[in-house]
Design a protein around this motif. Structure first.
Motif: not given
Length: 183
Positions: A11, A92, A94-100, A131, A133
């Protein structure tokens, strides 16, 4: 001897910038995201958070255009726009989407001072600090997007550099030249 493996990108979170001076850098970042999404068969989430009502209209146009561009290329993509402080909402979302990987275009890259991350802009600074990520900053292009990862210089200063080396392998193209420099 280090054993390195490319990182799988499932992601990608692209946070486009609604400022008028960011038009070129947004397009450049979108091209990089397209290349990575195709290479890794990754899902993409595009968001634009506008600090003013006027910029919200611009943000909606940017996101809609980017979503259509990726859909034409058969990339699974979702887009959203919001109003508020960009860094708070990007963190917020990005925490929901949880990207690579988070991709952040920064129109302020050319004004950045060596070893001074704050000169890239407040939102970028906050996102980089808070972040969890990996984040790829995209500055104003010097090279066309298709050549961006053709030559990579990787500085190795300790065993902690293993993750950096793995990201280098992940972002490199098949014919990229990677030079390692141990410091």
């Amino acid at each position: 001897k280090l054993e390195l493996h490319p990182i799988k990108i499932n992601k990608i979170f692209l946070a486009v910038d609604s400022h008028t001076e960011a038009v070129d850098i947004n397009e450049f970042a979108l091209q990089i995201v397209l290349n990575l999404a195709k290479k890794h068969k990754a899902e993409v989430y595009i968001a634009c958070i506008a600090p003013t009502d006027e910029e919200l209209k611009i943000a909606e146009k940017l996101v809609n255009k980017a979503v259509k561009f990726l859909e034409i290329e058969n990339i699974k993509v979702t887009g959203s726009c919001g109003y508020g402080h960009p860094s708070e909402h990007i963190l917020e979302l990005s925490n929901h989407f949880n990207p690579s990987l988070i991709v952040l275009p920064t129109p302020y890259g050319e004004r950045s001072e060596p070893f001074n991350i704050e000169s890239l802009g407040t939102s970028v600074d906050i996102i980089l600090r808070k972040s969890p990520f990996p984040t790829l900053l995209i500055r104003k292009p010097i090279y066309p997007p298709m050549e961006i990862m053709k030559s990579i210089l990787l500085l190795i200063n300790s065993i902690k550099s293993t993750k950096v080396a793995e990201w280098t392998l992940t972002l490199a193209e098949n014919d990229s030249k990677i030079k390692l420099l141990s410091i």
